[in-house]
Design an enzyme around this catalytic site. Structure first.
Site, short mmCIF file in Angstrom:
data_model
loop_
_atom_site.label_atom_id
_atom_site.label_comp_id
_atom_site.label_asym_id
_atom_site.label_seq_id
_atom_site.Cartn_x
_atom_site.Cartn_y
_atom_site.Cartn_z
N TYR A 63 14.79 1.43 -53.36
CA TYR A 63 14.52 0.23 -52.56
C TYR A 63 13.13 -0.34 -52.84
CZ TYR A 63 18.45 2.09 -49.74
OH TYR A 63 19.65 2.61 -49.31
N LEU A 102 27.44 -2.09 -40.18
CA LEU A 102 27.96 -3.37 -39.66
C LEU A 102 28.77 -4.09 -40.74
CD1 LEU A 102 24.60 -4.57 -38.03
CD2 LEU A 102 26.45 -3.28 -36.94
N ILE A 124 22.51 3.68 -39.39
CA ILE A 124 21.21 3.15 -39.84
C ILE A 124 21.31 1.64 -40.08
CG2 ILE A 124 20.10 5.24 -40.74
CD1 ILE A 124 21.45 4.62 -43.47
N LYS A 174 20.48 -2.09 -40.61
CA LYS A 174 19.26 -2.76 -41.08
C LYS A 174 19.11 -4.07 -40.32
CE LYS A 174 17.54 -6.23 -43.84
NZ LYS A 174 17.91 -7.67 -43.80
N SER A 175 17.91 -4.32 -39.84
CA SER A 175 17.58 -5.65 -39.34
C SER A 175 16.09 -5.88 -39.49
CB SER A 175 17.98 -5.84 -37.88
OG SER A 175 17.70 -7.19 -37.52
N VAL A 176 15.73 -7.11 -39.80
CA VAL A 176 14.32 -7.48 -39.84
C VAL A 176 13.93 -8.24 -38.57
CG1 VAL A 176 14.24 -7.55 -42.37
CG2 VAL A 176 14.79 -9.65 -41.09
N ARG A 203 17.31 -8.16 -32.75
CA ARG A 203 18.48 -7.42 -33.25
C ARG A 203 18.20 -5.92 -33.32
NH1 ARG A 203 20.49 -11.27 -38.20
NH2 ARG A 203 21.73 -12.71 -36.96
N ASN A 244 20.57 -3.47 -31.33
CA ASN A 244 21.33 -2.48 -32.11
C ASN A 244 21.09 -1.06 -31.61
OD1 ASN A 244 22.27 -4.59 -33.65
ND2 ASN A 244 21.01 -4.15 -35.45
#
Ligand code: NAP
Length: 281
Positions: free
Chosen positions: A53, A193, A231, A233-235, A239, A243
């Site tokens: 990543y 998701l 796990i 992911k959100s920035v 959210r 979550n």
């Protein structure tokens, strides 16, 4: 709604992994520190990154900036395909720790079996050694299929603590999840998701409307009830919070059955039988 940060899943060696973590795939290197700082501030204690990543340095910087005690955090990273092999894996682990600025990880995974290279078995032996030396808390695999787990059961001194696999309502991998359970391997759902795509399915949105929660909360609660580590992911701060606010989301058997019925067998990500890019840029 109260947070779900206190939930843990016990791994085969007794390690407790926070059941809800933050994934940082596709978080750009120069944004990773701010995103992870935000996540730690809202209550996340489990972060899932990978050498591939290219954002481990940002994750490590956020950990240091947070001032949180190291033993309150659960940090996972993964071995790139191009670093497979016994000696290269040993080196890659040290390099990952160096980029993160950590002495040790909580969990280190083989990112893909990458069967065409024929090196994952050597990498697994290296992970066993790193763990035997007390330099990592737990070791595991990712994207391993039943055939890979069956092979591990024959030659490995220890089985993986976790298998991190693509798993969401439209791609449930029931065979792999069942094999994991049979071998005492925790199931960690990546792209939980469906990278957002599963959230617009009418079966998901109708449960969300009925319960007055978001589609993501419905899907994540479905995972928690199955015992998956998740796990998402959100920035986005709101959210991230939503979550991990899953305690009052009460799915009925009818809701669960409706989501269980959404499997299509179609992946979003790579096929572990053929995925072989080096992941080294
Ligand atoms: N081992 C592997 O090979 C592998 C492969 C893929 C992923 N992973 C891991 O799994 C983690 C999660 O998977 P993923 O990033 O592929 O997909 P995901 O978590 O299923 O979905 C992320 C997407 O959903 C959006 N999203 C998040 N929360 C939302 C909400 N409440 N409502 C609406 N949209 C929402 C995000 O956008 P915003 O950011 O704008 O909120 C992002 O576009 C990765 O970050 C990575 O750590 C591992």
């Amino acid at each position: 709604m109260t947070g779900s940060f206190a939930r843990t899943v016990s791994l085969r060696d007794g390690t407790a992994v926070p059941q809800v973590g933050l994934g940082v795939f596709q978080v750009p290197a120069d944004e990773a520190q701010a995103v992870v700082e935000q996540a730690l501030e809202v209550g996340y204690r489990h972060i899932d990154t990978a050498a591939a990543y290219v954002n481990e340095r940002g994750v490590g910087a956020a950990v240091r900036a947070s001032g949180l005690p190291r033993d309150e955090l659960f940090i996972t990273s993964k071995l790139r395909n191009g670093d497979q092999g016994y000696e290269r894996t040993l080196r890659a682990y040290d390099e990952t720790c160096e980029r993160l600025g950590l002495d040790a990880l909580d969990l280190y995974l083989i990112h893909w079996p990458n069967p065409s290279a024929g090196l994952w078995r050597d990498s697994w032996r290296a992970l066993q050694r790193i763990r035997a030396e007390g330099r990592v808390t737990a070791v595991g695999v990712s994207n391993f299929l039943v055939e890979h787990l069956d092979e591990l059961a024959v030659f490995a001194d220890q089985m993986p603590a976790i298998n991190q696999i693509e798993l969401h309502p439209t791609f449930q991998q029931a065979d792999v999840a069942a094999a994991c359970r049979a071998y005492g391997i925790a199931v960690e759902a990546y792209s939980p998701l469906g990278q957002g795509a599963d959230l617009v399915h009418p079966s998901v949105t109708s449960v969300a409307d009925e319960l007055g929660v978001t589609p993501a909360q419905v899907v994540l609660r479905w995972h928690l009830d199955k015992g998956h580590v998740v796990i998402p992911k959100s920035v986005s701060r709101h959210r991230m919070l939503a979550n991990a606010s899953l305690e009052s989301v009460a799915l009925t058997q009818e809701h669960v059955d409706a989501i269980n019925a959404l499997g299509t067998g179609r992946r979003i990500g790579g096929d572990p039988r053929t995925f072989s890019i080096s992941q080294i840029r």
